[in-house]
Design a protein around this motif. Sequence first.
Motif, mmCIF file in Angstrom:
data_model
loop_
_atom_site.group_PDB
_atom_site.id
_atom_site.type_symbol
_atom_site.label_atom_id
_atom_site.label_comp_id
_atom_site.label_asym_id
_atom_site.label_seq_id
_atom_site.Cartn_x
_atom_site.Cartn_y
_atom_site.Cartn_z
ATOM 1 N N GLN A 16 1.024 -1.116 0.039
ATOM 2 C CA GLN A 16 0.222 -0.088 0.059
ATOM 3 C C GLN A 16 0.559 1.199 0.025
ATOM 4 O O GLN A 16 2.210 1.332 0.589
ATOM 5 N N LYS A 17 0.284 2.216 -0.919
ATOM 6 C CA LYS A 17 1.157 3.517 -0.829
ATOM 7 C C LYS A 17 0.587 4.737 0.183
ATOM 8 O O LYS A 17 1.125 5.761 0.081
ATOM 9 N N GLY A 18 -0.389 4.375 1.017
ATOM 10 C CA GLY A 18 -0.609 5.577 1.780
ATOM 11 C C GLY A 18 -2.069 6.001 1.786
ATOM 12 O O GLY A 18 -2.563 6.295 2.834
ATOM 13 N N THR A 19 -2.722 6.015 0.546
ATOM 14 C CA THR A 19 -3.987 6.642 0.457
ATOM 15 C C THR A 19 -5.058 6.000 1.193
ATOM 16 O O THR A 19 -5.936 6.592 1.827
ATOM 17 N N GLY A 20 -4.934 4.474 1.231
ATOM 18 C CA GLY A 20 -6.122 3.807 1.911
ATOM 19 C C GLY A 20 -6.039 4.188 3.507
ATOM 20 O O GLY A 20 -7.120 4.446 4.112
ATOM 21 N N ARG A 21 -4.838 4.197 3.806
ATOM 22 C CA ARG A 21 -4.604 4.350 5.504
ATOM 23 C C ARG A 21 -5.286 5.956 5.825
ATOM 24 O O ARG A 21 -5.533 6.135 6.675
ATOM 25 N N TRP A 22 -4.598 6.692 4.773
ATOM 26 C CA TRP A 22 -5.263 8.291 4.954
ATOM 27 C C TRP A 22 -6.747 8.231 4.978
ATOM 28 O O TRP A 22 -7.265 9.001 5.841
ATOM 29 N N SER A 23 -7.452 7.622 4.296
ATOM 30 C CA SER A 23 -8.916 7.475 4.429
ATOM 31 C C SER A 23 -9.289 7.198 5.528
ATOM 32 O O SER A 23 -10.342 7.557 6.160
ATOM 33 N N ALA A 24 -8.744 6.057 6.034
ATOM 34 C CA ALA A 24 -9.096 5.341 7.391
ATOM 35 C C ALA A 24 -8.908 6.408 8.397
ATOM 36 O O ALA A 24 -9.547 6.754 9.358
ATOM 37 N N ILE A 25 -7.697 7.128 8.306
ATOM 38 C CA ILE A 25 -7.409 8.169 9.354
ATOM 39 C C ILE A 25 -8.534 9.260 9.195
ATOM 40 O O ILE A 25 -8.769 9.820 10.427
ATOM 41 N N GLU A 26 -8.883 9.567 8.225
ATOM 42 C CA GLU A 26 -9.728 10.835 8.008
ATOM 43 C C GLU A 26 -11.326 10.436 8.446
ATOM 44 O O GLU A 26 -11.796 11.278 9.397
ATOM 45 N N ALA A 27 -11.661 9.177 8.296
ATOM 46 C CA ALA A 27 -12.957 8.684 8.654
ATOM 47 C C ALA A 27 -12.854 8.896 10.337
ATOM 48 O O ALA A 27 -13.725 9.203 10.965
ATOM 49 N N LEU A 28 -11.786 8.356 10.988
ATOM 50 C CA LEU A 28 -11.734 8.262 12.301
ATOM 51 C C LEU A 28 -11.803 9.531 12.918
ATOM 52 O O LEU A 28 -12.369 10.126 14.025
ATOM 53 N N ASP A 29 -10.896 10.566 12.345
ATOM 54 C CA ASP A 29 -10.734 11.935 12.868
ATOM 55 C C ASP A 29 -12.322 12.509 12.810
ATOM 56 O O ASP A 29 -12.599 13.540 13.346
ATOM 57 N N LEU A 30 -12.818 12.371 11.620
ATOM 58 C CA LEU A 30 -14.227 12.849 11.451
ATOM 59 C C LEU A 30 -15.503 12.336 12.293
ATOM 60 O O LEU A 30 -16.415 12.762 12.211
ATOM 61 N N GLY A 31 -15.076 10.928 12.810
ATOM 62 C CA GLY A 31 -16.165 10.345 13.529
ATOM 63 C C GLY A 31 -17.062 9.706 12.955
ATOM 64 O O GLY A 31 -18.272 9.371 13.275
ATOM 65 N N VAL A 32 -16.687 9.219 11.525
ATOM 66 C CA VAL A 32 -17.559 8.699 10.735
ATOM 67 C C VAL A 32 -17.250 7.214 10.646
ATOM 68 O O VAL A 32 -16.091 6.922 10.704
ATOM 69 N N ALA A 33 -18.361 6.286 10.899
ATOM 70 C CA ALA A 33 -18.089 4.989 10.893
ATOM 71 C C ALA A 33 -17.782 4.511 9.425
ATOM 72 O O ALA A 33 -18.448 4.493 8.397
ATOM 73 N N ALA A 34 -16.485 3.712 9.412
ATOM 74 C CA ALA A 34 -16.042 3.307 7.800
ATOM 75 C C ALA A 34 -15.263 2.012 8.387
ATOM 76 O O ALA A 34 -13.976 1.811 7.587
ATOM 77 N N GLY A 35 -15.861 1.179 8.839
ATOM 78 C CA GLY A 35 -15.366 -0.041 9.475
ATOM 79 C C GLY A 35 -14.707 -0.980 8.225
ATOM 80 O O GLY A 35 -13.910 -1.532 8.178
ATOM 81 N N ALA A 36 -15.634 -0.902 7.206
ATOM 82 C CA ALA A 36 -15.349 -1.960 5.799
ATOM 83 C C ALA A 36 -13.985 -1.365 5.204
ATOM 84 O O ALA A 36 -12.969 -1.946 5.063
#
Length: 474
Positions: A261-281
Amino acid sequence: MAGADIAVIGLAVMGQNLVLNMAEKGFRVAIYNRTVERVDETLVAAGPLADKLVPCHSIVELVAALEPPRTVLLMVKAGTAVDESIAQLKPHLSPGDCIIDAGNADYHDSMRRDAALKADGLDFLGVGVSGGEEGARHGPSIMAGGAPKAFERIGPLLTAIAARYEGTPCAAYLGPAGAGHFVKTLHNGIEYADMEMIAEIYGLMRDGLGLKPAAMAEIFERWTKGPLASYLIEITAQALRTTDPATGRPIVDVILDSAGQKGTGRWSAIEALDLGVAAGAIVAAVEARGLSSAKALRAAVSKTLGDAPRERIGEATPELIADLEKTLLAGKILAYAQGFEVMATASARSGWTLPLDEIARIWRAGCIIRSSLLDRIAGAYAKDAGLASLLLDEGFAAILADALPAMQRVLGLAIGKGHAAPSLAAGLSYLQQLRSHRTTLDLVQAQRDIFGAHGFERIDQPGTHHGPWGGTAG
């Protein structure tokens, strides 16, 4: 030698293919690469398009090749390489010139770069480009954010090189600096979940049904003609029917099960957690890649606890294959729902006004997650721009209601027989929680009040309350 319409720095595969795409559309392109041999290699690769290219062997030469106002597009590795390229360019540019970062970038960096360049009178566009090598060469999906006047000037070029869906360009201006790269980040987060879910269904076919790659390829091939129709399903069938020339075995059987992985997937997970949005999948898919790379740890745990049993879940009957299809369809919808909810929440917080219907439209061709579902998603947001969740759209609600029993059956079998399906299971859990009139978090609120006096709301009285605990622990 002036006369080029645009300059491109960075001639690895993606950069080179974008250059050839631009040249093919009639644009004159100045090209430069830190390793200057790549400039000459690009000229050779261009063949008859070489007369549209202006080879440059220095930054000074590159800038001199451009007609003002100048536009320089960067296709270099995310992070410090982008900042270094900007620092090299700035002394040679004039107010009104524009720098485009078209690589994968953290949108926070794009916002920072925009502010710094704006102070010097320079424009900046952060542009997400999706489609891989093939898309870059023949038409990617393009997601732009930054100075509106810069996009007004450069937009026609970006639109010209973009993919087309039924004649409509898959390119759009999405908002201020950071918006384009943020949307590309969430595109990749959805992509991670989509790929992981497909892999989980593949695992159930392989280990739970005992199917060989050729038989699985036939199933995925059939699915390309139904509601799962998408680029990723197409290339899954392609991968499964491909033979390794060195061994004669199916290629998937000789590929190491360690995904990068090159980072974008991890960034999307971080942003979801930071925004308090459930994005478990999405989060589960990122974690699955991390675990796949931990080969030594997996070997040690397997030795200590024994291999996961991964018992047969049944026979490959038409009914069970249909259940797998519905499970994957539901999972994909849930991944899209999570990704779009993250974008909607970020848009509201940042004041971007992201056009969710337009985002779905420009993903219909060129990009990696292009699928038949995106037409439905575009329609749902066109009908209701303030839609809180795709699950509230009548069409998607009907699909999920039909698929839910199959998803429950499949995941019940999978977990009971020792098969890992983290992203699909996270999607199902997300759906089940959203469908619950009353969850179990009342107990969590009681616990928080006991140990930290955080307080809680009651169902029968307004305000914040505390329980009759008789004291709280430290």
